[in-house]
Scaffold this active site. Structure first.
Site, PDB file in Angstrom:
ATOM      1  N   MET A  89       0.795  -1.233   0.000  1.00  0.00           N
ATOM      2  CA  MET A  89       0.000   0.000   0.000  1.00  0.00           C
ATOM      3  C   MET A  89       0.830   1.287   0.000  1.00  0.00           C
ATOM      4  O   MET A  89       0.271   2.365   0.171  1.00  0.00           O
ATOM      5  CB  MET A  89      -0.946   0.012   1.217  1.00  0.00           C
ATOM      6  N   ASN A 106       3.207  -5.542 -10.261  1.00  0.00           N
ATOM      7  CA  ASN A 106       2.105  -5.321  -9.313  1.00  0.00           C
ATOM      8  C   ASN A 106       0.838  -5.984  -9.854  1.00  0.00           C
ATOM      9  O   ASN A 106       0.714  -6.211 -11.058  1.00  0.00           O
ATOM     10  CB  ASN A 106       1.872  -3.810  -9.159  1.00  0.00           C
ATOM     11  N   HIS A 108      -3.405  -5.514  -9.738  1.00  0.00           N
ATOM     12  CA  HIS A 108      -4.438  -4.531  -9.402  1.00  0.00           C
ATOM     13  C   HIS A 108      -5.806  -5.124  -9.750  1.00  0.00           C
ATOM     14  O   HIS A 108      -5.978  -5.686 -10.837  1.00  0.00           O
ATOM     15  CB  HIS A 108      -4.185  -3.249 -10.203  1.00  0.00           C
TER      16      HIS A 108
END
Ligand code: GRF
Length: 189
Positions: A89, A106, A108
């Site tokens: 985060m 990453n 998402h």
């Protein structure tokens, strides 16, 4: 043996799915877990699979620059092939992203470029989107904008509630994130 660092701030279900996928691998090993949050449940999951978590507690630093400095110093002591963000985060500062260009990915929970940022499953659900999905991408200097590696989408059935949508999304994540990690490290992307 290729080595993977996972960075996470919370629950860690993706961390666990990735560890499980590679648990018997002779080619790829999850070597480290780094978290900025000393209360993250992912710490417990790491200990369970025998990975000593590295906690770099964000709240103990003066600002994000100081935190990133400590993180960068730590990363430089490690030998690894890929950094995998899984519910991490914090925003990595530009110099770190540039230094590890194409070495940080990453996941998402939206079909980027739609729904960047936070609470996006809920936002997509409340907007009555017909499709939802996941995006796995390289990390660049901005948030949720890096080069897309893989997207998977599913149709939201009329009778699904938010909880069901979240469950479906997490199942997609747990299935495809490990596969993408494997492909990247084996030169398939
Ligand atoms: C996932 O939905 C991921 O897409 C997002 O954060 C969530 C992390 O979940 N970046 P978990 O901590 O792996 O359970």
């Amino acid at each position: 043996m290729k080595k993977v660092i996972i960075m996470a701030s919370g629950n860690g279900s993706n961390f666990e799915a990735i560890c499980k996928y590679f648990s018997n691998s002779k080619e790829i090993k999850i070597s480290h877990l780094i978290t900025d949050n000393p209360k993250a449940y992912v710490i417990k999951r790491a200990k369970k699979v025998g990975i000593e978590p590295k906690i770099i507690d964000y709240s103990t630093f003066k600002n994000k620059e100081e935190y990133n400095k400590a993180l960068f110093n730590y990363l430089k002591t490690l030998d690894f092939d890929l950094i995998v963000l899984a519910g991490y985060m914090r925003i990595l500062l530009e110099h770190i992203v540039k230094y590890y260009k194409n070495k940080i990915i990453n996941i998402h929970p939206s079909l980027l470029p739609k729904y960047r940022g936070l609470n996006v499953i809920e936002k997509a659900f409340n907007n009555n989107e017909e499709y939802i999905g996941i995006t796995i991408h390289y990390v660049d200097e901005s948030v949720d904008t890096g080069k897309i590696i893989l997207q998977k989408k599913i149709k939201i059935e009329k009778y699904w509630d938010l909880e069901k949508v979240e469950k479906e999304i997490h199942e997609l994540e747990h299935k495809y994130y490990p596969q993408v990690i494997y492909k990247i490290l084996k030169g398939g992307f």
